[in-house]
Design a protein around this motif. Sequence first.
Motif, PDB file in Angstrom:
ATOM      1  N   CYS A  96       0.855  -1.182   0.000  1.00 44.91           N
ATOM      2  CA  CYS A  96       0.000   0.000   0.000  1.00 44.91           C
ATOM      3  C   CYS A  96       0.893   1.234   0.000  1.00 44.91           C
ATOM      4  O   CYS A  96       1.942   1.249   0.672  1.00 44.91           O
ATOM      5  N   GLU A 151       1.915   4.938   1.036  1.00 41.96           N
ATOM      6  CA  GLU A 151       1.722   5.777   2.217  1.00 41.96           C
ATOM      7  C   GLU A 151       0.687   6.866   1.929  1.00 41.96           C
ATOM      8  O   GLU A 151       0.696   7.496   0.875  1.00 41.96           O
ATOM      9  N   GLY A 152      -0.223   7.069   2.874  1.00 41.05           N
ATOM     10  CA  GLY A 152      -1.263   8.074   2.725  1.00 41.05           C
ATOM     11  C   GLY A 152      -2.528   7.575   2.050  1.00 41.05           C
ATOM     12  O   GLY A 152      -3.572   8.231   2.131  1.00 41.05           O
ATOM     13  N   ARG A 153      -2.435   6.411   1.420  1.00 40.32           N
ATOM     14  CA  ARG A 153      -3.614   5.829   0.787  1.00 40.32           C
ATOM     15  C   ARG A 153      -4.314   4.877   1.751  1.00 40.32           C
ATOM     16  O   ARG A 153      -3.758   4.473   2.774  1.00 40.32           O
ATOM     17  N   HIS A 173      -5.773   5.975   6.146  1.00 44.12           N
ATOM     18  CA  HIS A 173      -4.611   6.714   5.652  1.00 44.12           C
ATOM     19  C   HIS A 173      -3.357   6.002   6.175  1.00 44.12           C
ATOM     20  O   HIS A 173      -2.835   6.359   7.228  1.00 44.12           O
ATOM     21  N   THR A 213       0.203   4.690   7.115  1.00 47.62           N
ATOM     22  CA  THR A 213       1.521   5.280   7.314  1.00 47.62           C
ATOM     23  C   THR A 213       2.551   4.158   7.360  1.00 47.62           C
ATOM     24  O   THR A 213       2.202   2.976   7.454  1.00 47.62           O
ATOM     25  N   ASP A 256       2.258   1.510   9.909  1.00 53.17           N
ATOM     26  CA  ASP A 256       1.233   0.482   9.800  1.00 53.17           C
ATOM     27  C   ASP A 256       1.762  -0.790   9.146  1.00 53.17           C
ATOM     28  O   ASP A 256       1.015  -1.775   9.015  1.00 53.17           O
ATOM     29  N   VAL A 279       3.646  -0.928   3.813  1.00 52.75           N
ATOM     30  CA  VAL A 279       3.309   0.438   3.422  1.00 52.75           C
ATOM     31  C   VAL A 279       4.580   1.094   2.898  1.00 52.75           C
ATOM     32  O   VAL A 279       5.594   1.137   3.595  1.00 52.75           O
ATOM     33  N   SER A 322       6.641   4.321   0.876  1.00 48.86           N
ATOM     34  CA  SER A 322       6.632   5.771   0.649  1.00 48.86           C
ATOM     35  C   SER A 322       6.794   6.081  -0.832  1.00 48.86           C
ATOM     36  O   SER A 322       7.148   5.210  -1.625  1.00 48.86           O
TER      37      SER A 322
END
Lengths: 112, 114
Positions: A12, A14-16, A77, A79, A82, A110, A112
């Motif tokens: 995933c 980051e931020g999604r 969201h 990070t 997570d 997660v 970046s």
Amino acid sequence: DAKTTQPTSMDCAEGRAANLPCNHSTISGNEYVYWYRQIHSQGPQYIIHGLKNNETNEMASLIITEDRKSSTLILPHATLRDTAVYYCIVRGIMEYGNKLVFGAGTILRVKS
Amino acid sequence: DAGVIQSPRHEVTEMGQEVTLRCKPISGHDYLFWYRQTMMRGLELLIYFNNNVPIDDSGMPEDRFSAKMPNASFSTLKIQPSEPRDSAVYFCASSLGQGFSGYTFGSGTRLTVV
């Protein structure tokens, strides 16, 4: 016997939102769906649980299908912190001595 | 609240030695659980207590393992004699009631038997 099926791993950004699926097709009426996560080198951490209604807390949301055969844990969201193994567990609540049994879980990365 | 406290964090011992792992549950919690985690077998429940009484020890691998809970604020897991295959991370958890609102886990003890 495994009561849940989860993907082995997921990525995933980051931020999604991170959406983690879980299949529990043999779930019975008195069984709840629980989610825990385990960050590297730490003990498992309780996230959320539900029976049939969608649930939300400060950590996540849990969406359970109407037939209760599957669910999705949503981290709105994500990070970098997570990144962890996420465990979906089905657990009955009516019998005394019912235990929390962990499967293999989903490794969420997660990025970046 | 300090959470569930386990000691030591790391333990290295020689095969054949006795090992004692310790756990202090959250004050007021009446259930205590011991889990073991390995790469091969994942998280396994070893034994759990309710009000200091062992309820289910079916997960204890063999007689070399024993667990006690002399009072509501302390539990031990003992391995005697230890073997290399006992190397794992051992977690203690506690809960109020049967934990339907979640268990709280400690940080674990990483045991290495050489």
